[in-house]
Design a protein around this motif. Sequence first.
Motif, mmCIF file in Angstrom:
data_model
loop_
_atom_site.group_PDB
_atom_site.id
_atom_site.type_symbol
_atom_site.label_atom_id
_atom_site.label_comp_id
_atom_site.label_asym_id
_atom_site.label_seq_id
_atom_site.Cartn_x
_atom_site.Cartn_y
_atom_site.Cartn_z
ATOM 1 N N LYS A 144 -12.475 -105.380 -63.914
ATOM 2 C CA LYS A 144 -13.870 -105.769 -63.460
ATOM 3 C C LYS A 144 -15.010 -105.269 -64.054
ATOM 4 C CE LYS A 144 -12.919 -107.089 -58.438
ATOM 5 N NZ LYS A 144 -13.276 -106.643 -57.061
ATOM 6 N N LYS A 165 -3.722 -110.587 -60.650
ATOM 7 C CA LYS A 165 -4.922 -110.988 -60.094
ATOM 8 C C LYS A 165 -5.674 -111.617 -61.485
ATOM 9 C CE LYS A 165 -7.040 -107.861 -56.718
ATOM 10 N NZ LYS A 165 -5.569 -107.508 -56.187
ATOM 11 N N TYR A 216 -8.435 -113.252 -64.323
ATOM 12 C CA TYR A 216 -9.364 -112.569 -65.411
ATOM 13 C C TYR A 216 -10.477 -111.721 -64.804
ATOM 14 C CZ TYR A 216 -12.261 -112.537 -69.485
ATOM 15 O OH TYR A 216 -13.078 -112.101 -70.566
ATOM 16 N N LYS A 217 -10.331 -110.471 -65.166
ATOM 17 C CA LYS A 217 -11.556 -109.774 -64.669
ATOM 18 C C LYS A 217 -11.753 -109.587 -62.987
ATOM 19 C CE LYS A 217 -14.653 -109.821 -68.691
ATOM 20 N NZ LYS A 217 -15.763 -110.153 -69.247
ATOM 21 N N GLN A 218 -10.339 -109.484 -62.564
ATOM 22 C CA GLN A 218 -10.515 -109.336 -61.107
ATOM 23 C C GLN A 218 -9.802 -108.053 -60.608
ATOM 24 O OE1 GLN A 218 -12.222 -111.483 -58.755
ATOM 25 N NE2 GLN A 218 -12.891 -112.143 -60.707
ATOM 26 N N HIS A 219 -9.128 -107.400 -61.679
ATOM 27 C CA HIS A 219 -8.212 -106.211 -61.427
ATOM 28 C C HIS A 219 -9.472 -104.874 -61.074
ATOM 29 C CE1 HIS A 219 -4.200 -107.046 -61.462
ATOM 30 N NE2 HIS A 219 -4.453 -108.008 -62.280
ATOM 31 N N GLU A 220 -9.105 -104.125 -60.046
ATOM 32 C CA GLU A 220 -9.853 -102.790 -60.052
ATOM 33 C C GLU A 220 -9.216 -101.841 -61.061
ATOM 34 O OE1 GLU A 220 -12.374 -102.000 -58.492
ATOM 35 O OE2 GLU A 220 -12.257 -103.781 -56.870
ATOM 36 N N TYR A 256 -0.607 -104.001 -62.748
ATOM 37 C CA TYR A 256 -1.564 -105.038 -62.928
ATOM 38 C C TYR A 256 -0.875 -106.079 -63.942
ATOM 39 C CZ TYR A 256 -2.549 -101.285 -65.962
ATOM 40 O OH TYR A 256 -2.602 -100.309 -66.963
ATOM 41 N N SER A 262 -2.073 -110.211 -65.121
ATOM 42 C CA SER A 262 -2.493 -111.671 -65.087
ATOM 43 C C SER A 262 -1.939 -112.878 -65.645
ATOM 44 C CB SER A 262 -4.085 -111.534 -65.915
ATOM 45 O OG SER A 262 -4.758 -110.788 -65.345
#
Length: 402
Positions: free
Chosen positions: A246, A326, A328-332, A338, A340
């Motif tokens: 993110k 998660k 694209y660009k949704q992981h903390e 993690y 994708s």
Amino acid sequence: MKRKFLLAGILSAFLLQSKAQNADSSYQKSTLSKTEVELVYNHYIQDGHNSAVTGGIGTEKLTVYSPSVRIGHTFKEYNTLRFVGGVDIVSSASADNIDFVMSSASKRDARSYGNLNYQRQLKKRDLKLGIGSGFSIESDYLSIPIFASAEYTNPTKTRTYSFDFQAYFDDMRWGRLDPDHYRPVKLIYPVELRNRQWFDTYRRDSYNFKLGFTQIINPRLVLGIFPEFSYQKGLLSTPFHRVYFKDNSLKVENLPQDRYKFPVSTRLNYFMGSRTILKLNYGFYYDSFDILGNSLELEAAIKTSPQWTISPFFRFYKQSGSEYFKAYKQHEISAKFYTSDYDLASFQSYKAGINLRYLPSAYLTKRISFDELNLRYGYYHRSNGLNAHMVTLAIKFVREKH
């Protein structure tokens, strides 16, 4: 580029079949030698827009050309040797994105493999034992498998128990097929992430145990139950898969270093008459990545003549996604694990197609016959946009010597 699709040609090809010969106690039977040779070609084309190489976005275009040969040789009635070997020639658009200038794992790659299995039927017993091993190699991958099996059929031939064990020992380092090395050198990471060593291991070990039970319930109905247990440990992440977070930071995919899988399937074959067999298969799947899957498959084998059989098939599958996935660009950035990779996401899929089987029973010479021809087409669609076409052609010849 997803490894499970590299194996699509092998998973869709047709297995060799060998017929056990029974001894007659009234006389000494002469030695029987039987050799089956099956030539298989598989063509696989895939497209999609969720490549794990580029963090869950981008092209998944992939083409695999897979020629192979399968040889089964039965000798002294109770012994069978089987060899399977071939090559998967892979052309992948996403592989070029490992390196934005020139891929270390090139856009075109090849996977070669060979397996040898020996099976022995114990005399005066309905028990078969088998062992085997082989290899699989490509630019960034070497796998050594070990196989063992046992199968028992009761004297009335109405019930069968089987056990299969498979172990795979994988080395994920790149360099074996590179002319500058011809030996394993290192793991391949995305080009902009090669400033550090992301993993302290390059090995992956997999163990699979499968039990089987089949029962003839009546002259028309056969039931089969097949529970499995699988365990993997080592490098379960794919080193050249990117993950975007993110806060716009970037890392290499990271997954736990062990995984348990619990698949089980139930099959029913119903003989409707001399011309039609219905096959129904239900599958359940659960693993320690918290993926839960259910599948339902239906196939009908329709004999239109003594030589021709047409088999349409349809398979539906639904799975819940892993907690580690998660988009694209949704992981903390604080996440421990993690990915994708959309293979681990929630999705529904179906596969539909048809198989044509031709039994010419034509003798080319006194001992060699053109035994069987199979042509199979399948179309695969996944709810996240991945589509694939699969075509398989298999031709089998048999040589017998009494």
